[in-house]
Design a protein around this motif. Structure first.
Motif, PDB file in Angstrom:
ATOM      1  N   PRO A  11       1.042 -23.618  56.038  1.00 52.98           N
ATOM      2  CA  PRO A  11       0.113 -24.390  56.214  1.00 52.98           C
ATOM      3  C   PRO A  11      -1.253 -23.671  56.053  1.00 52.98           C
ATOM      4  N   TYR A  12      -1.297 -22.550  57.080  1.00 53.68           N
ATOM      5  CA  TYR A  12      -1.987 -21.575  57.605  1.00 53.68           C
ATOM      6  C   TYR A  12      -2.548 -21.370  56.417  1.00 53.68           C
ATOM      7  N   ALA A  13      -1.345 -20.285  55.737  1.00 53.07           N
ATOM      8  CA  ALA A  13      -1.455 -19.410  54.623  1.00 53.07           C
ATOM      9  C   ALA A  13      -2.203 -20.367  53.408  1.00 53.07           C
ATOM     10  N   ARG A  14      -1.117 -21.633  53.101  1.00 54.45           N
ATOM     11  CA  ARG A  14      -1.899 -22.323  51.926  1.00 54.45           C
ATOM     12  C   ARG A  14      -3.162 -22.771  51.805  1.00 54.45           C
ATOM     13  N   LYS A  15      -4.405 -22.624  52.943  1.00 52.87           N
ATOM     14  CA  LYS A  15      -5.411 -23.078  53.249  1.00 52.87           C
ATOM     15  C   LYS A  15      -6.264 -21.833  52.673  1.00 52.87           C
ATOM     16  N   VAL A  16      -5.586 -20.181  53.065  1.00 50.36           N
ATOM     17  CA  VAL A  16      -5.877 -19.430  52.524  1.00 50.36           C
ATOM     18  C   VAL A  16      -6.251 -19.556  50.574  1.00 50.36           C
ATOM     19  N   ARG A  17      -5.007 -19.878  50.278  1.00 49.70           N
ATOM     20  CA  ARG A  17      -4.441 -19.688  48.588  1.00 49.70           C
ATOM     21  C   ARG A  17      -5.190 -20.294  48.186  1.00 49.70           C
ATOM     22  N   ILE A  18      -5.446 -21.931  48.543  1.00 52.42           N
ATOM     23  CA  ILE A  18      -6.477 -22.676  48.425  1.00 52.42           C
ATOM     24  C   ILE A  18      -8.023 -22.237  47.443  1.00 52.42           C
ATOM     25  N   ALA A  19      -8.523 -21.380  48.862  1.00 57.00           N
ATOM     26  CA  ALA A  19      -9.270 -20.975  49.217  1.00 57.00           C
ATOM     27  C   ALA A  19      -9.696 -20.064  48.044  1.00 57.00           C
ATOM     28  N   LEU A  20      -8.875 -19.321  47.997  1.00 56.80           N
ATOM     29  CA  LEU A  20      -9.348 -18.263  46.747  1.00 56.80           C
ATOM     30  C   LEU A  20      -9.089 -18.822  45.328  1.00 56.80           C
ATOM     31  N   ILE A  21      -7.829 -19.701  45.231  1.00 58.13           N
ATOM     32  CA  ILE A  21      -7.661 -20.209  43.661  1.00 58.13           C
ATOM     33  C   ILE A  21      -9.215 -20.738  43.338  1.00 58.13           C
ATOM     34  N   GLU A  22      -9.890 -21.620  45.052  1.00 60.90           N
ATOM     35  CA  GLU A  22     -10.961 -22.414  44.305  1.00 60.90           C
ATOM     36  C   GLU A  22     -12.075 -22.085  43.674  1.00 60.90           C
ATOM     37  N   LYS A  23     -11.738 -20.588  44.998  1.00 59.68           N
ATOM     38  CA  LYS A  23     -13.264 -19.494  44.416  1.00 59.68           C
ATOM     39  C   LYS A  23     -13.396 -18.649  43.067  1.00 59.68           C
ATOM     40  N   GLY A  24     -11.736 -18.312  42.513  1.00 56.86           N
ATOM     41  CA  GLY A  24     -11.901 -18.362  41.605  1.00 56.86           C
ATOM     42  C   GLY A  24     -11.579 -16.321  41.620  1.00 56.86           C
ATOM     43  N   ILE A  25     -11.158 -15.901  42.705  1.00 59.55           N
ATOM     44  CA  ILE A  25     -10.818 -14.739  43.633  1.00 59.55           C
ATOM     45  C   ILE A  25      -9.818 -13.850  42.906  1.00 59.55           C
ATOM     46  N   PRO A  26      -9.194 -13.378  42.144  1.00 61.12           N
ATOM     47  CA  PRO A  26      -7.645 -12.595  42.083  1.00 61.12           C
ATOM     48  C   PRO A  26      -7.145 -12.277  43.586  1.00 61.12           C
ATOM     49  N   PHE A  27      -5.829 -12.278  43.422  1.00 62.15           N
ATOM     50  CA  PHE A  27      -5.494 -11.201  44.649  1.00 62.15           C
ATOM     51  C   PHE A  27      -3.481 -11.643  44.446  1.00 62.15           C
ATOM     52  N   GLU A  28      -3.104 -11.063  45.164  1.00 64.97           N
ATOM     53  CA  GLU A  28      -1.784 -10.422  44.193  1.00 64.97           C
ATOM     54  C   GLU A  28      -0.837 -11.742  46.069  1.00 64.97           C
ATOM     55  N   LEU A  29       0.246 -12.159  45.451  1.00 68.66           N
ATOM     56  CA  LEU A  29       0.455 -13.207  47.572  1.00 68.66           C
ATOM     57  C   LEU A  29       1.462 -12.178  47.956  1.00 68.66           C
TER      58      LEU A  29
END
Ligand SMILES: N[C@@H](CCC(=O)N[C@@H](CS)C(=O)NCC(=O)O)C(=O)O
Length: 211
Positions: A11-29
């Motif tokens: 759930p901790y990683a999911r918080k960050v994944r959601i924030a990155l997506i909501e902010k439109g920041i590309p990232f490699e998982l």
């Protein structure tokens, strides 16, 4: 590009994944099992936990709350924190509750894997989970069908939504949705957002002995 060291149930990683997506920041998982000996987390985080946001420089930003704080500073748009200090405090209080629920569930999960689980220890963690969910339910009822703080999607919704959905992965016997319909409706609304739907938690097989 950023890399995010993450685990599918976390759930901790999911918080960050959601924030990155909501902010439109590309990232490699970069998906790992943090409990296995081959985890890369110690190379980036002295506390050896994920999530870790690995910067192009190779530096690691770690701890979900701090990563979200860091993202808010480095990528302020769209903001995930409310506008007023009072509302920021309210959002952070929800995050404290949500993270506390997850921390108790992790303790419970591993206690149950011991040869002789301690019932008092399990009961103590259950009380935290139940108390935390009750506190979230009170806030969901007060929000009356809207977002948790200041009528706008943000940190509080991310934290509460990820903690609640984590319960289905690790503590499904607790039927909180039956007890708290307003909270269940809020969770369902959040899970239908694209950033949530793209990050649904999935259990991972932990094959190495942890406790
Ligand atoms: N408070 C931390 C909790 C992170 C955490 O507990 N991560 C787990 C995975 S869900 C982990 O990596 N655990 C490995 C360990 O504790 O050794 C955060 O919010 O980032």
């Amino acid at each position: 590009m950023y890399q995010l060291i993450s685990a599918t149930p976390s759930p901790y990683a999911r918080k960050v994944r959601i924030a990155l997506i909501e902010k439109g920041i590309p990232f490699e998982l970069r998906t790992e099992v943090p409990w296995h000996g081959d985890t890369a987390t110690p190379a980036y985080n002295p506390l050896q936990k994920l999530p870790v946001l690995v910067l192009p420089s190779g530096a690691g930003i770690y701890e979900s709350r701090f990563i979200l704080e860091w993202l808010e500073v480095k990528h302020p748009e769209p903001p995930l924190l409310p506008d007023t200090k009072e509302d920021v405090l309210a959002a952070r209080q929800v995050e404290v509750i949500a993270d506390g629920i997850c921390d108790a569930v992790v303790l419970l999960f591993f206690e149950r894997q011991r040869e002789a689980p301690s019932e008092p220890w399990i009961a103590r963690q259950r009380r935290k989970v139940e108390g935390g969910v009750r506190a979230l339910a009170e806030r969901a009822e007060a929000a009356d069908g809207g977002f948790l703080v200041a009528g706008r999607f943000g940190l509080a919704d991310i934290a509460a939504g990820t903690a609640l959905r984590y319960l289905a992965v690790r503590f499904a016997e607790f039927d909180w949705a039956a007890e708290y319909p307003a909270l269940a409706a809020m969770s369902a609304r959040l899970e239908s957002r694209p950033s949530f739907a793209a990050t649904t938690p999935v259990p991972q097989a932990i094959t190495e002995k942890v406790v």
